[in-house]
Design an enzyme around this catalytic site. Structure first.
Site, PDB file in Angstrom:
ATOM      1  N   GLU A 161      43.612  91.534  54.092  1.00 49.51           N
ATOM      2  CA  GLU A 161      44.473  91.852  55.246  1.00 49.51           C
ATOM      3  C   GLU A 161      44.876  93.414  55.481  1.00 49.51           C
ATOM      4  OE1 GLU A 161      48.394  89.786  54.911  1.00 49.51           O
ATOM      5  OE2 GLU A 161      48.797  90.308  56.930  1.00 49.51           O
ATOM      6  N   CYS A 176      55.143  87.786  48.284  1.00 45.90           N
ATOM      7  CA  CYS A 176      55.158  86.474  47.744  1.00 45.90           C
ATOM      8  C   CYS A 176      56.248  85.933  46.448  1.00 45.90           C
ATOM      9  CB  CYS A 176      54.031  86.854  46.538  1.00 45.90           C
ATOM     10  SG  CYS A 176      54.154  88.885  46.135  1.00 45.90           S
ATOM     11  N   CYS A 206      59.251  89.638  38.387  1.00 48.28           N
ATOM     12  CA  CYS A 206      60.279  88.193  38.517  1.00 48.28           C
ATOM     13  C   CYS A 206      60.315  87.536  36.948  1.00 48.28           C
ATOM     14  CB  CYS A 206      59.073  87.128  38.655  1.00 48.28           C
ATOM     15  SG  CYS A 206      58.575  87.177  40.200  1.00 48.28           S
TER      16      CYS A 206
HETATM   17 FE1  HC1 Z   1      56.935  85.662  40.789  1.00 47.93          FE
HETATM   18 FE2  HC1 Z   1      54.227  85.149  41.979  1.00 47.93          FE
HETATM   19  S1  HC1 Z   1      54.690  87.016  40.431  1.00 47.93           S
HETATM   20  S2  HC1 Z   1      56.552  85.929  43.098  1.00 47.93           S
HETATM   21  O1  HC1 Z   1      57.585  86.749  40.908  1.00 47.93           O
HETATM   22  O2  HC1 Z   1      53.658  86.608  43.769  1.00 47.93           O
HETATM   23  O3  HC1 Z   1      58.596  83.545  41.099  1.00 47.93           O
HETATM   24  O4  HC1 Z   1      56.108  85.350  37.399  1.00 47.93           O
HETATM   25  O5  HC1 Z   1      54.622  82.937  40.369  1.00 47.93           O
HETATM   26  O6  HC1 Z   1      54.083  82.419  43.729  1.00 47.93           O
HETATM   27  O7  HC1 Z   1      51.649  84.904  40.250  1.00 47.93           O
HETATM   28  C1  HC1 Z   1      58.126  84.342  40.486  1.00 47.93           C
HETATM   29  C2  HC1 Z   1      56.259  85.284  38.860  1.00 47.93           C
HETATM   30  C3  HC1 Z   1      55.141  84.247  40.567  1.00 47.93           C
HETATM   31  C4  HC1 Z   1      53.690  83.613  43.150  1.00 47.93           C
HETATM   32  C5  HC1 Z   1      52.786  84.769  41.230  1.00 47.93           C
END
Ligand code: HC1
Ligand code: SF4
Length: 558
Positions: A279, A297, A497
């Site tokens: 993208e 995300c 996260c």
């Molecule tokens: Fe996350 Fe993701 S990193 S958002 O912080 O992009 O919750 O760990 O699972 O979906 O891979 C959270 C963490 C997670 C997504 C990924």
């Protein structure tokens, strides 16, 4: 060098903002309800009172001065602390055994520590007053001790402002504007208020009973995915060292509890890296877009943007989150294999993922792609309930056919991880040295705002990485003021996260260990770039053929 004395021992002053920090530095655990180093000082709970020659002072709001003589544990202070605790307990419910915060409540903890074996005043606690409107958190105003930690977190760090103090005197409460249910307020479900709440006044919504019921149903095949940050967030409650990577034991525990197949969200993150880099490249080639491209995300960030900056939604990547990309792929795989009824559960560090899972954009005719999201805290509860001794489990590998992941997908769980993973994909130099150099180009570290410039072809890509929604707002203001960025990674929780609202609470040191734990996992990964994951080639040549847009992308209403 300037000194003061703490309980008769000389201690050097080394730039500490207040005497509480100095006292803690010398290993004395002074009690507090309302002190968090990242929040402003409120000085309301008075638990950190100490004696100085001037009299009694709150350590959190007293700056250190050379020559000060501080006493932290006198008879007068002990009496004072007990009185505060008794007064708090006098109008607090005593349903500790059934409270969502049983075992991690500061009030319970300090009552035990200071030997409160009776309360001299009549109990005036009101019945529970639950707000269960949010899919992420549950509030019970009557368990609130008015420390204001949630208010300062939501306003100062997250810049959301969903809750504040209301009314005066004995009627004072924490409330949404006009007392609307929290789900109707500007709340984005990040769970950071629950993370700092010292009692059970704000807790993570508990979906464990629903998942247990599912696991007992022989007609349902239950699959799970485990997010990157969960593996390093279990900590001492599960007999782990801070930041220790427990992915193998997690898989074993889930299998023991009845999950049929267990996968790693890092595999989904590899898909996200490929789609998000495409993208970005497409936008760079076309050249006519508004900049920057924001990552997508983090569901609390997406909701924050929808509610506060709807005009920027066109700049948010169309990629589903790794959790939702992976869930859609798993659903498609079950469908083509003609499997019996299958339900998918995601184990996440995040309370906002519960909201993401329930969004209509991520539902098909068969229901939600992710039926339930369990936070790390809920998972810990289930493991304990199952009787499994976690620390003694023999680690197991994740299941086929999705057993491949890369280090790039694992570092998603810490701020800067998504950017580093995307840059690994974009780099033309695929050598190990180039990979190491990238790690030192400003993408790592737990600062709330990081900026870096990376050469790409003829041009330089200007990148910003922010964690904490307050930092996101400040950056957006700069972008509105004319600053140019090509790519911006936003994670709603400070540090990403690893510090999600669904993780067990951790102080800064343990958060750094969690970050370290993810980078170590990357270091020992045989494959470090998402495009080199052999599963990716298989998926793009098979299951995803002609379905990339449908399964991996989302159109949020603009
Ligand atoms: Fe996350 Fe993701 S990193 S958002 O912080 O992009 O919750 O760990 O699972 O979906 O891979 C959270 C963490 C997670 C997504 C990924
Ligand atoms: Fe504020 Fe996040 Fe708590 Fe909602 S969940 S009230 S946005 S801190």
């Amino acid at each position: 060098q300037e000194f003061l004395t703490i309980d008769g021992i000389p201690v050097a002053i080394e730039g500490e903002k207040n005497i509480l920090e100095l006292i803690r530095k010398v290993g004395i655990k002074l009690p507090t309800f309302c002190y968090h180093s990242e929040l402003s000082i409120y000085g309301a709970c008075r638990m950190c009172m100490v004696e100085t020659p001037r009299g009694m002072e709150a350590a959190c709001s007293t700056p250190p001065k050379a020559g000060m003589d501080i006493r932290t544990n006198t008879e007068r202070l002990r009496k004072y602390r007990k009185m505060i605790l008794e007064l708090l307990l006098a109008n607090h419910c005593r349903d500790c055994t059934t409270c969502g915060n049983n075992g991690s409540c500061k009030l319970q903890d300090l009552a035990m520590r200071f030997g409160i074996d009776r309360v001299r005043f009549p109990n005036t606690a009101a019945e529970p007053k639950l707000d269960e409107s949010s899919v992420s958190i549950v509030r019970d105003q009557n368990k609130c001790i008015l420390c204001g930690d949630c208010v300062r977190m939501c306003n100062e760090v997250q810049n959301v402002g969903a809750i504040d103090f209301a009314h005066r005197g004995a009627k004072m409460t924490i409330s949404t504007a006009f007392e609307v249910p929290i789900a109707e307020s500007p709340c984005v479900g990040c769970g950071q208020c629950a993370a700092v709440c010292p009692t059970g006044a704000i807790v993570v919504k508990n979906d464990t009973a629903r998942v247990w019921a599912l696991l007992d149903d022989p007609d349902v095949k239950v699959t799970a995915q485990i997010a990157p940050a969960v593996r390093v967030g279990l900590g001492k409650e599960m007999g782990m060292e801070p930041g220790e990577n427990a992915i193998g034991k997690l898989v074993a525990a889930l299998k023991h509890m009845g999950f049929d197949e267990v996968y790693d969200t890092s595999t989904g993150a590899d898909l996200t890296v490929l789609e998000e880099s495409n993208e970005l490249l497409r936008r760079l080639e076309e050249g006519e877009h508004d900049w920057p491209l924001f990552t997508s995300c983090c569901p609390a960030w997406v909701q924050f943007c929808e509610k506060n900056y709807p005009e920027l939604m066109g700049n948010v990547s169309t990629c589903k989150s790794p959790m939702e990309m992976f869930a859609a792929v798993i659903r498609e795989n079950n469908r083509t294999a003609g499997r019996r009824k299958a339900v998918h559960v995601a184990i996440m560090p995040c309370t906002a993922k519960k909201f993401e899972a329930a969004r209509s954009e991520f539902c098909s005719g068969e229901g939600q792609d992710v039926e339930y999201v369990l936070t790390t805290q809920e998972l810990i509860r289930m493991v304990k309930e199952s009787g499994v001794v976690f620390s003694e489990l023999v680690p197991e590998a994740v299941d086929m056919p999705f057993a491949y992941k890369t280090g790039a997908g694992v570092i998603f769980g810490v701020t800067g991880g998504v950017t580093e993973a995307v840059l690994r994909r974009l780099a033309s130099d695929k050598s190990a040295t180039a990979l190491k150099t990238l790690a030192f180009q400003g993408v790592r570290g737990l600062e709330g705002v990081k900026e870096t410039t990376v050469p790409y072809g003829e041009r330089n890509l200007r990148i910003a990485i922010v964690s904490g929604l307050g930092n996101a707002s400040a950056l957006i203001e700069r972008i509105r003021g004319g600053e140019h960025y090509d790519f911006v990674e936003v994670m709603a929780c400070p540090n990403g996260c690893i510090s999600g609202g669904g993780q067990p609470f951790a102080h800064a040191e343990e958060q750094a260990e969690r970050s370290e734990g993810l980078y170590k996992a990357d270091q020992v990964s045989r494959i470090k770039r998402s495009e080199e994951n052999p599963l990716m080639m298989e998926l793009y040549g098979g299951l995803l053929k002609g379905k990339v847009h449908e399964l991996l992308h989302v159109e949020y209403p603009l």
